[in-house]
Design an enzyme around this catalytic site. Structure first.
Site, PDB file in Angstrom:
ATOM      1  N   ASP A  43       0.679  -1.281   0.117  1.00 16.27           N
ATOM      2  CA  ASP A  43      -0.015   0.033  -0.028  1.00 16.27           C
ATOM      3  C   ASP A  43       0.877   1.118   0.114  1.00 16.27           C
ATOM      4  OD1 ASP A  43      -2.081  -1.819   0.097  1.00 16.27           O
ATOM      5  OD2 ASP A  43      -2.717  -1.006   2.303  1.00 16.27           O
ATOM      6  N   ASP A  44       0.812   2.118  -0.870  1.00 10.06           N
ATOM      7  CA  ASP A  44       1.613   3.518  -1.072  1.00 10.06           C
ATOM      8  C   ASP A  44       0.662   4.436  -0.525  1.00 10.06           C
ATOM      9  OD1 ASP A  44       3.433   5.065  -1.797  1.00 10.06           O
ATOM     10  OD2 ASP A  44       2.411   5.422  -3.590  1.00 10.06           O
ATOM     11  N   HIS A  70       3.561  -2.057   3.294  1.00 11.01           N
ATOM     12  CA  HIS A  70       3.679  -0.775   3.127  1.00 11.01           C
ATOM     13  C   HIS A  70       4.892  -0.227   2.503  1.00 11.01           C
ATOM     14  CE1 HIS A  70       0.421  -1.737   5.840  1.00 11.01           C
ATOM     15  NE2 HIS A  70      -0.475  -0.686   5.196  1.00 11.01           N
ATOM     16  N   HIS A  77      -6.281   2.613  -3.880  1.00  9.77           N
ATOM     17  CA  HIS A  77      -6.627   2.782  -2.543  1.00  9.77           C
ATOM     18  C   HIS A  77      -7.004   4.247  -1.995  1.00  9.77           C
ATOM     19  CE1 HIS A  77      -5.393   1.037   1.427  1.00  9.77           C
ATOM     20  NE2 HIS A  77      -4.327   2.001   1.450  1.00  9.77           N
ATOM     21  N   HIS A  93      -7.178   8.595   1.801  1.00  4.03           N
ATOM     22  CA  HIS A  93      -7.032   7.261   2.734  1.00  4.03           C
ATOM     23  C   HIS A  93      -8.166   7.675   3.590  1.00  4.03           C
ATOM     24  CE1 HIS A  93      -5.274   4.362   5.382  1.00  4.03           C
ATOM     25  NE2 HIS A  93      -4.502   3.784   4.035  1.00  4.03           N
TER      26      HIS A  93
END
Length: 475
Positions: A52-53, A199, A103, A107
């Site tokens: 996950d970026d 991550h 994603h 966030h």
């Protein structure tokens, strides 16, 4: 007169047809609900590494270099904000042949925002990524914080994201744990079709160091690496025993399925070659050995001592035990439960001892430090970040056995000062007030300085711990 009536009828028919056309064409067709995936449905020894970026992408290039050196393809879930902050890194991910997914833009917890905002988050990110790389993030989505519900799944499904990916193994690398811990979490829990969550941000400082040994050991164990696109094309080999087939539905557990068909969990595990009885996915086809029709399960006899509780959707033994002031083990023993992770909605449990729920005892607060009451959505990481302490300090101060298990209403002792310390503001340079979602990397990038310069100018002891409202000097 007759001609006029015919003309009127003809005109009326045209108008009616147009009204019907616009009425039906204006109603959008709802897409299928996005399918939640925790693990690939395969008996082959394959594993999918996923990253996950977030907004900073601090370790993206290092991870890409390691994956390239070891000839491994992975999947990256990208945020729109991250793509804006480090566009070249995003281009490098796609150029290297890795899978990508959406994603969100910045966030947020999708269970707390409107469907309109969810759609905006997805579309905004998709546009940014497509303009940068020429590649779509569809049909893969990972929910921020892994937080989803039926509304989220329907909304992202409508937006074209047919798969919502969770994970089989959480490395917890975002906590800043060691490369050894990350390695052990993967190696000790890997199963065929496993999806590993990692991550690429500044906080995950042990991830890239763990990757080479992790990759080598998994290969030594007979595993190969796949992207999520490849994983979704693999198929499981059902058992060869006789019986009927059952397609897993949302909310199913092996315990509930076994109860419905009058067989044991182990019988289903053996018939389907399952390696982990806790991991089944919606849409997976299971062979049910023996009878081909569901049987009505026998209602278990309720012991005469204690009180009874009917399991509701979302319940866990931990939450039930907390509510009644007993231990999980006490409930397990009182009900002859063989797997504490497998309880079903509607199951009647005997709660030993008291007949009414008790208020959990509030732990004694030491005279040093302050107390904090856990709220919905809290994590130890977020609380530690807010108070400028480490997760381990909170764990130690409160004798927490599992850092992933804190409950709403739980009172935590925060060691040290009771309020976040405001750093002393130097007189030179310009100042910047930290906002929600900020990282030192993003701030440094914005002002054209290095993280080390920010750390030195502000006397920051831990670059992973900055708080909203904190005033930083930009040297």
């Amino acid at each position: 007169m007759n001609t006029s009536r015919k003309g009127f009828r003809h005109l009326f028919g045209v108008i009616l047809s147009l009204l019907l056309f616009f009425t039906f064409s204006a109603t959008p067709a709802l897409a299928a609900t996005s399918q939640i995936i925790y693990q690939g449905s395969t008996s082959n020894k394959v594993v999918a590494l996923t990253f996950d970026d977030g907004s900073d992408g601090y370790y993206v290039q290092s991870i890409l270099n390691t994956l390239s050196a070891n000839n491994v393809k992975a999947t990256f879930f990208l945020t729109g904000q991250g793509a804006e902050n480090h566009p070249q890194a995003i281009k490098n991910i796609v150029a290297a042949g890795h899978d990508i997914g959406n994603h969100s833009y910045n966030h947020p917890d999708f269970t707390t925002v409107s469907t309109t905002e969810m759609t905006n988050q997805l579309n905004r990110t998709e546009t940014i990524i497509a303009n940068l790389t020429g590649k779509s993030t569809k049909p893969f989505f990972r929910a921020p914080f892994g937080s989803y519900n039926s509304t989220v799944l329907q909304t992202v499904g409508n937006a074209g994201y047919t798969y919502t990916f969770q994970w089989t193994i959480d490395t917890l690398d975002w906590t800043g744990n060691s490369s050894t811990d990350i390695y052990n979490r993967v190696i000790n829990n890997v199963v065929p079709g496993a999806i590993v969550l990692m991550h690429a941000g500044y906080g995950a400082n042990g991830t890239n160091a763990a990757l080479p040994n992790m990759i080598n050991q998994l290969r030594a164990m007979g595993y190969s690496f796949v992207t999520l696109s490849q994983l979704m094309n693999t198929t499981s080999t059902p058992g060869t025993g006789s019986g009927t087939n059952y397609t897993v539905q949302a909310g199913d557990t092996l315990y509930a399925i076994a109860l419905r068909y009058g067989v044991t969990v182990q019988a289903i595990v053996n018939a389907n070659g399952l390696t982990n009885a806790n991991l089944i996915r919606v849409g997976q086809v299971l062979t049910i050995p023996g009878t081909g029709t569901p049987t009505t399960p026998t209602t278990p006899t309720t012991p005469t001592t204690g009180t009874s509780y009917t399991v509701k959707a979302g319940d866990t033994l931990y939450a039930i035990a907390l509510r009644y002031g007993v231990t999980v083990q006490a409930i397990v023993n009182a009900n002859g439960i063989t797997n504490a992770n497998l309880i079903r909605v509607g199951q009647v449990l005997t709660i030993p001892g008291t007949s009414t729920p008790t208020t959990p005892t509030t732990p004694t607060t030491p005279t040093t430090g302050t107390s904090y009451t856990v709220k919905a959505g809290d994590t130890l990481y977020a609380i530690a970040l807010r108070y400028g302490v480490t997760i381990q300090q909170i764990v130690t101060a409160n004798n927490i056995a599992n850092a992933n298990l804190i409950s709403i209403g739980q009172v935590l002792t925060i060691p040290g000062t009771g309020t976040p310390t405001t750093p002393t503001t130097p007189t030179t340079g310009t100042s910047y007030t930290v906002k929600a979602g900020d990282t030192l990397y993003a701030i440094a990038l914005r002002y054209g300085v290095t993280i080390t310069q920010l750390v030195n100018a502000n006397g920051i002891a831990n670059p992973n711990l900055i708080r909203v409202g904190q005033v930083l000097i930009i040297p």
